[in-house]
Design a protein around this motif. Structure first.
Motif, PDB file in Angstrom:
ATOM      1  N   PHE A 291      60.786 -49.316  49.528  1.00  0.00           N
ATOM      2  CA  PHE A 291      60.462 -49.251  50.952  1.00  0.00           C
ATOM      3  C   PHE A 291      59.251 -48.351  51.206  1.00  0.00           C
ATOM      4  O   PHE A 291      58.451 -48.615  52.107  1.00  0.00           O
ATOM      5  N   GLU A 292      59.124 -47.306  50.415  1.00  0.00           N
ATOM      6  CA  GLU A 292      57.954 -46.431  50.543  1.00  0.00           C
ATOM      7  C   GLU A 292      56.668 -47.199  50.274  1.00  0.00           C
ATOM      8  O   GLU A 292      55.655 -46.985  50.959  1.00  0.00           O
ATOM      9  N   LEU A 293      56.710 -48.102  49.297  1.00  0.00           N
ATOM     10  CA  LEU A 293      55.532 -48.912  48.988  1.00  0.00           C
ATOM     11  C   LEU A 293      55.158 -49.815  50.164  1.00  0.00           C
ATOM     12  O   LEU A 293      53.982 -49.969  50.496  1.00  0.00           O
TER      13      LEU A 293
ATOM     14  N   LEU B 212      65.435 -43.201  54.372  1.00  0.00           N
ATOM     15  CA  LEU B 212      64.040 -42.829  54.627  1.00  0.00           C
ATOM     16  C   LEU B 212      63.733 -42.712  56.111  1.00  0.00           C
ATOM     17  O   LEU B 212      62.625 -42.345  56.496  1.00  0.00           O
TER      18      LEU B 212
ATOM     19  N   PRO C  81      58.332 -44.487  59.000  1.00  0.00           N
ATOM     20  CA  PRO C  81      59.697 -45.025  58.912  1.00  0.00           C
ATOM     21  C   PRO C  81      60.343 -45.274  60.272  1.00  0.00           C
ATOM     22  O   PRO C  81      61.039 -46.278  60.454  1.00  0.00           O
TER      23      PRO C  81
ATOM     24  N   PRO D 271      64.616 -46.428  46.808  1.00  0.00           N
ATOM     25  CA  PRO D 271      63.912 -46.113  48.059  1.00  0.00           C
ATOM     26  C   PRO D 271      62.401 -46.278  47.948  1.00  0.00           C
ATOM     27  O   PRO D 271      61.726 -46.543  48.956  1.00  0.00           O
ATOM     28  N   HIS D 272      61.874 -46.154  46.726  1.00  0.00           N
ATOM     29  CA  HIS D 272      60.422 -46.300  46.541  1.00  0.00           C
ATOM     30  C   HIS D 272      59.947 -47.698  46.915  1.00  0.00           C
ATOM     31  O   HIS D 272      58.789 -47.886  47.310  1.00  0.00           O
TER      32      HIS D 272
ATOM     33  N   LEU E 281      55.951 -49.325  53.399  1.00  0.00           N
ATOM     34  CA  LEU E 281      55.469 -48.479  54.498  1.00  0.00           C
ATOM     35  C   LEU E 281      54.030 -48.029  54.246  1.00  0.00           C
ATOM     36  O   LEU E 281      53.202 -47.994  55.165  1.00  0.00           O
ATOM     37  N   GLU E 282      53.731 -47.699  52.992  1.00  0.00           N
ATOM     38  CA  GLU E 282      52.374 -47.285  52.636  1.00  0.00           C
ATOM     39  C   GLU E 282      51.389 -48.430  52.843  1.00  0.00           C
ATOM     40  O   GLU E 282      50.321 -48.247  53.439  1.00  0.00           O
TER      41      GLU E 282
END
Length: 201
Positions: A150-152, A180, A161, A147-148, A154-155
């Motif tokens: 996708f977090e990267l 997420l 999300p 999942p990280h 989005l950041e």
């Protein structure tokens, strides 16, 4: 809105390693078994950019040579980058058309698991040029379905999300994005995805 597209199996056809396995005299399962031997999975390290193609094949050869399994005795030493040699994807023109339509109103990026050998080929072919930005596992040091990954994205895109959409041909990647709060769709065909996302075009 932010739209995130996978590359292989979505924008281009899925790369099949059949020719590579045939040359090495092994099965798909055998290939990944060799990669996972020892303390580290060299395929994963390759995908997140921790080793390059030369290092991958060097370690692959070492693991085959050290293996005590009879079936691996017929695996020839790899002297060329087979991932580069046998990589000949074709574009899904219907998906490209959808990307181009979405780009007129929205931010559209690529979120892909890849290796240096394939990254170089896609760059030469202009496959990433369809997007506003490309986030590749070998460049950002993280791979789906973590999942990280996708977090990267989005950041980097400064997007919540709930304002992001994602499509991929692998169910585990779709599930990771959905966990997420991203609107995630399993890619089955360009026509089906276009129908689902036509209100945003």
């Amino acid at each position: 809105m932010l739209f995130i597209f996978d590359m292989g199996g979505v924008v281009t056809n899925t790369f099949l390693l059949t020719q590579l396995y045939k040359k090495l005299n092994i099965t798909t399962e055998d290939f990944y078994k060799i990669c996972a031997q020892g303390t580290e999975d060299i395929w994963h390290l390759f995908q997140i950019g921790k080793i390059n193609s030369q290092q991958f094949w060097s370690q692959f050869n070492e693991r085959v040579a050290a293996s005590k399994e009879e079936k691996f005795r017929n695996v020839p030493p790899v002297e060329n980058d087979l991932f580069r040699l046998y990589f000949h994807p074709s574009k899904n023109l219907e998906t490209v058309e959808l990307i181009q339509k979405l780009k007129k109103k929205h931010r559209v990026v690529c979120g892909t698991n890849t290796i240096d050998s394939h990254w170089e080929n896609h760059m030469e072919r202009g496959d990433y040029a369809f997007f506003n930005q490309t986030y590749a596992s070998n460049k950002i040091g993280c791979a789906k379905p973590d999942p990280h990954f996708f977090e990267l994205i989005l950041e980097a895109e400064q997007t919540a999300p709930e304002n992001a959409f994602f499509t991929d041909d692998k169910a585990e990647n779709v599930a990771a994005a959905a966990s997420l709060g991203i609107h995630a769709e399993l890619f089955t065909s360009a026509a089906e995805l276009t129908e689902k996302w036509k209100i945003y075009c």
